[in-house]
Write an enzyme that holds these catalytic residues in place. Structure first.
Site, PDB file in Angstrom:
ATOM      1  N   CYS A   1       0.831  -1.211   0.000  1.00 14.59           N
ATOM      2  CA  CYS A   1       0.000   0.000   0.000  1.00 14.59           C
ATOM      3  C   CYS A   1       0.868   1.264   0.000  1.00 14.59           C
ATOM      4  O   CYS A   1       1.557   1.537   0.985  1.00 14.59           O
ATOM      5  CB  CYS A   1      -0.919  -0.052   1.227  1.00 14.59           C
ATOM      6  SG  CYS A   1      -1.704   1.505   1.658  1.00 14.59           S
TER       7      CYS A   1
ATOM      8  N   CYS B   1       0.074   3.870   2.722  1.00 17.72           N
ATOM      9  CA  CYS B   1       0.503   3.338   4.030  1.00 17.72           C
ATOM     10  C   CYS B   1       1.982   3.653   4.259  1.00 17.72           C
ATOM     11  O   CYS B   1       2.383   4.039   5.354  1.00 17.72           O
ATOM     12  CB  CYS B   1       0.303   1.826   4.096  1.00 17.72           C
ATOM     13  SG  CYS B   1      -1.417   1.300   3.903  1.00 17.72           S
TER      14      CYS B   1
END
Length: 108
Positions: free
Chosen positions: A33, A36
């Protein structure tokens, strides 16, 4: 990687987060991600500056699908702020350190 950031999973989530004496900011994330990874440095800094007053915990949703399902994680990063075993605040998506700081300050 910061040693103040705690990594929790399905097996130790209750002990690490729900039974914590102090507020816990939980980051539901995954290694693939991009957003993230973007907020990871801010979480490291928060873990450092709130040490002893609040915890920062990361949960890899690929490895811990049970806990991700329990908290209805549909998009990541998803941050939940727990206090006394209850969700106090939710933040979905990458946000700045200031916003995360405000979430923690409200719980303290």
């Amino acid at each position: 990687m910061n040693d103040k950031v705690i990594h929790a999973g399905d097996s130790d989530f209750d002990a690490t987060v729900l039974q914590s004496e102090e507020p816990v900011l939980v980051d539901f994330w995954a290694p693939w991600c991009g957003p993230c990874k973007m907020i990871a440095p801010a979480l490291d800094e928060l873990a450092e500056s709130y040490a002893g007053r609040a915890k920062v915990v990361k949960v890899d949703i690929d490895q811990n699908q049970g806990i991700a399902m329990k908290y209805h994680v549909r998009s990541i990063p998803m941050l939940l702020l727990f206090k006394d075993g209850q969700v106090q605040a939710t933040q979905i998506g990458a946000v700045g350190k200031a916003q995360l700081s405000q979430m923690l300050d409200k719980a303290l």
